[in-house]
Design a protein around this motif. Structure first.
Motif, PDB file in Angstrom:
ATOM      1  N   GLU A   1      -4.312   3.117   9.411  1.00 58.22           N
ATOM      2  CA  GLU A   1      -5.234   1.979   9.559  1.00 58.22           C
ATOM      3  C   GLU A   1      -4.495   0.723  10.048  1.00 58.22           C
ATOM      4  O   GLU A   1      -4.947   0.029  10.964  1.00 58.22           O
ATOM      5  CB  GLU A   1      -5.812   1.672   8.166  1.00 58.22           C
ATOM      6  N   THR A   2      -3.315   0.479   9.453  1.00 62.65           N
ATOM      7  CA  THR A   2      -2.529  -0.704   9.849  1.00 62.65           C
ATOM      8  C   THR A   2      -2.070  -0.576  11.290  1.00 62.65           C
ATOM      9  O   THR A   2      -2.097  -1.544  12.052  1.00 62.65           O
ATOM     10  CB  THR A   2      -1.255  -0.841   8.970  1.00 62.65           C
TER      11      THR A   2
ATOM     12  N   TYR B   1       0.851  -1.191   0.000  1.00 66.41           N
ATOM     13  CA  TYR B   1       0.000   0.000   0.000  1.00 66.41           C
ATOM     14  C   TYR B   1       0.874   1.224   0.000  1.00 66.41           C
ATOM     15  O   TYR B   1       2.085   1.128   0.121  1.00 66.41           O
ATOM     16  CB  TYR B   1      -0.977   0.014   1.174  1.00 66.41           C
TER      17      TYR B   1
ATOM     18  N   ASP C   1       3.983  -7.706  12.748  1.00 69.23           N
ATOM     19  CA  ASP C   1       2.928  -7.440  11.756  1.00 69.23           C
ATOM     20  C   ASP C   1       2.995  -6.021  11.195  1.00 69.23           C
ATOM     21  O   ASP C   1       2.152  -5.630  10.388  1.00 69.23           O
ATOM     22  CB  ASP C   1       1.529  -7.786  12.310  1.00 69.23           C
ATOM     23  N   LEU C   2       3.988  -5.235  11.636  1.00 70.02           N
ATOM     24  CA  LEU C   2       4.219  -3.904  11.049  1.00 70.02           C
ATOM     25  C   LEU C   2       5.636  -3.482  11.425  1.00 70.02           C
ATOM     26  O   LEU C   2       6.027  -3.578  12.595  1.00 70.02           O
ATOM     27  CB  LEU C   2       3.198  -2.892  11.610  1.00 70.02           C
TER      28      LEU C   2
ATOM     29  N   PRO D   1       3.728  -4.999   6.191  1.00 65.69           N
ATOM     30  CA  PRO D   1       3.920  -3.596   5.798  1.00 65.69           C
ATOM     31  C   PRO D   1       5.160  -2.970   6.441  1.00 65.69           C
ATOM     32  O   PRO D   1       5.438  -3.212   7.615  1.00 65.69           O
ATOM     33  CB  PRO D   1       2.648  -2.912   6.318  1.00 65.69           C
TER      34      PRO D   1
ATOM     35  N   LYS E   1      -4.683  -1.437  13.795  1.00 65.78           N
ATOM     36  CA  LYS E   1      -4.975  -2.875  13.926  1.00 65.78           C
ATOM     37  C   LYS E   1      -3.784  -3.677  14.439  1.00 65.78           C
ATOM     38  O   LYS E   1      -3.955  -4.764  14.994  1.00 65.78           O
ATOM     39  CB  LYS E   1      -5.358  -3.447  12.549  1.00 65.78           C
ATOM     40  N   ALA E   2      -2.552  -3.162  14.224  1.00 67.22           N
ATOM     41  CA  ALA E   2      -1.346  -3.961  14.498  1.00 67.22           C
ATOM     42  C   ALA E   2      -1.236  -4.355  15.962  1.00 67.22           C
ATOM     43  O   ALA E   2      -1.647  -3.610  16.858  1.00 67.22           O
ATOM     44  CB  ALA E   2      -0.105  -3.178  14.080  1.00 67.22           C
TER      45      ALA E   2
ATOM     46  N   GLN F   1      -3.461   4.545   4.937  1.00 68.20           N
ATOM     47  CA  GLN F   1      -3.350   3.078   5.062  1.00 68.20           C
ATOM     48  C   GLN F   1      -2.408   2.703   6.202  1.00 68.20           C
ATOM     49  O   GLN F   1      -2.627   1.733   6.917  1.00 68.20           O
ATOM     50  CB  GLN F   1      -2.868   2.470   3.736  1.00 68.20           C
TER      51      GLN F   1
END
Ligand code: CNA
Length: 304
Positions: free
Chosen positions: A22-23, A14, A229-230, A255, A26-27, A19
């Protein structure tokens, strides 16, 4: 650590700040990889900027300013390192809003780990838990005698460092004095002691070029790379291996975001947010409705 570079081509998943926000929301396992740029707002120079440490070393007449942090150079003549070490001595209790953001991630249960290349130990000032931090290149928090291994808290060296003096190990000082005397007189077997100039010299436990990283780096990254996860890289030129390799070790679907004053062209990030990291992170926090605990935060947040 070494100056080797390598890059992996990956397809960004992305590409907008929205974005990223947003990530981040949630991360659950954010890996934050930090460099000297996150401490510059406190006046600590980074290495490679135009106002950075290396640009201030021209007077030393070195072929390469990185030699100041080369372990062989240190062994040959530790006075070169100690003539400039005060420039990167950490300030007492301060930390930056960016450090505060990493603490906030921990408080929200989102911080997998902060891998810092910094040696200023400001993560501790920000209150980030020790187990959440990997000081990839060590820190000024402790020091060791290069000859006998005697250890002491780093602050015991600060008076010498501030006065550009070479700190000497209390257990080795007598023998060192004899060696120095023999060196001056250029006589006797003592004048042939290898690396005589660094005999009994205390060295902060920071990793120099040519030295291995603390084992904690390898142990943690092995465990963390599959959980992350990020990935957020902040204030680093990613020019020092093996820490720069972290970007390659994280699975390519995860990401990867860069927050830096200038682009880092040898890695492919999903989003590169260019600017000073404190206002950038305040802007991100504004979007998330988060707030960083820091005395300058309100001012920075209003300007962001
Ligand atoms: P570097 O190579 O000097 O890169 C720093 C990066 O940060 C550059 O790309 C700058 O453009 C960028 N930058 C500077 N200020 C800001 C800012 N306010 N916001 C965003 N970006 C900014 O330093 P690296 O950390 O990449 O290199 C690793 C070396 C630096 C490690 O071995 C450290 O030990 C060493 N170092 C640490 C400190 C410290 O502990 N504070 C200071 C100087 C050097």
């Amino acid at each position: 650590m070494s100056k080797v570079l390598s890059a992996r081509r990956r397809i960004p998943s992305y590409n907008t700040i929205e974005q990223f926000v947003e990530t981040l929301e949630k991360a659950q396992n954010v890996l934050v990889l930090t460099g000297a740029g996150i401490s510059t707002s406190l006046g600590i120079p980074d290495f490679r900027s135009s106002q950075g440490f290396y640009s201030q070393l021209e007077h030393l007449g070195l072929t390469d300013p990185q030699e100041v942090f080369d372990i062989d150079f240190f062994r040959e003549d530790p006075s070169i390192f100690y003539s400039i070490a005060k420039m990167i001595l950490p300030p007492d209790h301060s930390f930056t809003p960016m450090h505060g953001f990493i603490k906030l991630l921990e408080q929200k249960g989102k911080l997998l780990r902060n891998y810092t290349q910094n040696i200023d130990n400001l993560e501790a000032n920000a209150g980030i838990s020790t187990e959440k931090v990997v000081q990839c290149h060590g820190s000024f928090a402790s020091a060791t005698c290069v000859t006998c291994g005697y250890k002491t808290p780093g602050e015991n060296l600060y008076a010498d460092i501030r006065s550009s003096r070479v700190p000497i190990c209390p257990l080795c000082s007598k023998k060192r004095a004899e060696i120095m005397k023999a060196l001056e007189a250029e006589d006797g077997p003592m004048s042939y002691v290898p690396y005589a100039e660094s005999y009994g010299v205390m060295k902060p436990d920071i990793t120099f070029f040519g030295e291995a990283l603390p084992s904690r780096f390898k142990n943690c990254i092995r465990e963390d790379m599959s959980k992350c996860d990020l990935l957020i890289c902040v204030g680093t030129s990613l020019k020092v291996a093996p820490v720069s390799e972290v970007v390659n070790l994280i699975p390519s679907h995860v990401p990867q975001v860069l927050i830096n004053k200038y682009p880092v062209k040898h890695y492919e990030f999903d989003v590169s947010i260019l600017g000073f990291c404190d206002p950038v992170i305040a802007h991100i926090c504004n979007k998330l409705g988060w707030s960083i605990e820091h005395e300058d935060y309100e001012r920075i947040r209003n300007d962001a």
